[in-house]
Write a protein that holds these residues in place. Structure first.
Motif, PDB file in Angstrom:
ATOM      1  N   THR A   1      11.649   0.143  -5.690  1.00  0.00           N
ATOM      2  CA  THR A   1      10.684   0.165  -4.236  1.00  0.00           C
ATOM      3  C   THR A   1       9.544  -0.621  -4.120  1.00  0.00           C
ATOM      4  N   GLN A   2       8.985  -0.879  -5.208  1.00  0.00           N
ATOM      5  CA  GLN A   2       7.736  -1.727  -5.206  1.00  0.00           C
ATOM      6  C   GLN A   2       8.362  -3.076  -5.085  1.00  0.00           C
ATOM      7  N   LEU A   3       9.275  -3.676  -5.882  1.00  0.00           N
ATOM      8  CA  LEU A   3       9.806  -5.128  -5.425  1.00  0.00           C
ATOM      9  C   LEU A   3      10.299  -5.160  -4.158  1.00  0.00           C
ATOM     10  N   MET A   4      11.027  -4.031  -3.667  1.00  0.00           N
ATOM     11  CA  MET A   4      11.531  -4.447  -2.317  1.00  0.00           C
ATOM     12  C   MET A   4      10.255  -4.462  -1.082  1.00  0.00           C
ATOM     13  N   SER A   5       9.371  -3.912  -1.525  1.00  0.00           N
ATOM     14  CA  SER A   5       8.100  -3.980  -0.645  1.00  0.00           C
ATOM     15  C   SER A   5       7.387  -5.287  -0.758  1.00  0.00           C
ATOM     16  N   ALA A   6       7.418  -6.050  -1.928  1.00  0.00           N
ATOM     17  CA  ALA A   6       6.627  -7.107  -2.168  1.00  0.00           C
ATOM     18  C   ALA A   6       7.625  -8.433  -1.543  1.00  0.00           C
ATOM     19  N   LEU A   7       8.985  -8.045  -1.727  1.00  0.00           N
ATOM     20  CA  LEU A   7       9.938  -9.114  -0.966  1.00  0.00           C
ATOM     21  C   LEU A   7       9.914  -9.127   0.518  1.00  0.00           C
ATOM     22  N   VAL A   8       9.802  -7.988   1.184  1.00  0.00           N
ATOM     23  CA  VAL A   8       9.759  -7.694   2.558  1.00  0.00           C
ATOM     24  C   VAL A   8       8.466  -8.418   3.019  1.00  0.00           C
ATOM     25  N   SER A   9       7.383  -8.162   2.395  1.00  0.00           N
ATOM     26  CA  SER A   9       6.065  -8.776   2.542  1.00  0.00           C
ATOM     27  C   SER A   9       5.976 -10.222   2.593  1.00  0.00           C
ATOM     28  N   LYS A  10       6.838 -10.810   1.651  1.00  0.00           N
ATOM     29  CA  LYS A  10       6.697 -12.147   1.618  1.00  0.00           C
ATOM     30  C   LYS A  10       7.727 -12.875   2.495  1.00  0.00           C
ATOM     31  N   LEU A  11       8.866 -12.341   3.018  1.00  0.00           N
ATOM     32  CA  LEU A  11       9.574 -12.687   4.035  1.00  0.00           C
ATOM     33  C   LEU A  11       8.819 -12.700   5.286  1.00  0.00           C
ATOM     34  N   HIS A  12       8.079 -11.735   5.472  1.00  0.00           N
ATOM     35  CA  HIS A  12       7.202 -11.704   6.659  1.00  0.00           C
ATOM     36  C   HIS A  12       6.388 -12.771   6.898  1.00  0.00           C
ATOM     37  N   ARG A  13       5.879 -13.274   5.849  1.00  0.00           N
ATOM     38  CA  ARG A  13       4.941 -14.172   5.739  1.00  0.00           C
ATOM     39  C   ARG A  13       5.808 -15.629   6.049  1.00  0.00           C
ATOM     40  N   GLY A  14       6.949 -15.926   5.605  1.00  0.00           N
ATOM     41  CA  GLY A  14       8.107 -16.868   5.516  1.00  0.00           C
ATOM     42  C   GLY A  14       8.502 -17.072   7.194  1.00  0.00           C
ATOM     43  N   LEU A  15       8.621 -15.749   7.794  1.00  0.00           N
ATOM     44  CA  LEU A  15       9.377 -15.624   9.028  1.00  0.00           C
ATOM     45  C   LEU A  15       7.985 -15.911  10.082  1.00  0.00           C
ATOM     46  N   HIS A  16       7.000 -15.722   9.833  1.00  0.00           N
ATOM     47  CA  HIS A  16       5.596 -16.024  10.659  1.00  0.00           C
ATOM     48  C   HIS A  16       5.396 -17.494  10.658  1.00  0.00           C
ATOM     49  N   ASP A  17       5.631 -17.932   9.192  1.00  0.00           N
ATOM     50  CA  ASP A  17       5.313 -19.396   9.255  1.00  0.00           C
ATOM     51  C   ASP A  17       6.347 -20.424   9.964  1.00  0.00           C
ATOM     52  N   LEU A  18       7.585 -19.897   9.844  1.00  0.00           N
ATOM     53  CA  LEU A  18       8.641 -20.584  10.676  1.00  0.00           C
ATOM     54  C   LEU A  18       8.539 -20.400  12.103  1.00  0.00           C
TER      55      LEU A  18
END
Length: 187
Positions: free
Chosen positions: A18-35
């Protein structure tokens, strides 16, 4: 939405899935924001068997160009040791569809009291009387724990996988890859 990529969390003795999934979604959010794209959606294929959490797989949905651009950003920095990334693949021919959306829950009575005090200029005691601790709403949906980039506040992002339907619905996706209108292929 004719292509997808699966990201599978690898078991880690130091971090819960659950902790890893939270970190993964957080990083994805930054990537989608940058794109700055609104045509990439997400789903969690293991959600039904995971029991109150999202499972260990995150699936990205989009067209070949959008997903290739996202991968080129290198948004997985710091997570590469924790995920197994599939190849970019075409969505199978026979699929159904599903809406994956955010559900916002006002579950923090203290935050609701601060808001009431600020907006209506009442005392803390009066706010406590109007909004007792028992006013907290419960949500049984799976979620990831995130931190707001703007305010630094921690929050739970509750995620609902809607009913499975036979036809796709077009629409846009937010900065988390979620949509209240569009569907993603479900397979």
């Amino acid at each position: 939405m004719d292509h997808y990529i699966d990201l599978k969390l690898l078991p880690d003795p130091e971090f819960a899935a659950t902790q890893l999934m939270s970190a993964l979604v957080s990083k994805l959010h930054r990537g989608l924001h940058d794109l700055r794209r609104d045509d990439v959606g997400i789903s969690f294929p293991d959600v039904e068997t995971a029991r109150h959490h999202l499972g260990s797989r995150l699936r990205l949905h989009g067209n070949r160009e959008a997903l290739s651009q996202l991968l080129a950003l290198n948004w997985l920095t710091g997570m590469r040791d924790h995920v197994q990334l599939s190849e970019l693949a075409a969505v199978p021919a026979q699929v159904r569809y599903r809406q994956v959306s955010r559900v916002q829950v006002d579950s923090n009575p203290e935050r609701l009291r601060r808001r009431l005090i600020k907006r209506h200029g009442i005392s803390e005691q009066e706010a406590r009387e109007r909004i007792p601790d028992s006013a907290a709403k419960r949500c049984n949906l799976p979620f990831v724990n995130l931190r707001s980039n703007g305010t630094g506040q921690a929050f739970a992002l509750f995620i609902r996988h809607g009913a499975i339907v036979e036809t796709a619905k077009a629409g846009t996706f937010n900065g988390y890859g979620l949509s209240s209108t569009a569907t993603i292929p479900w397979f």
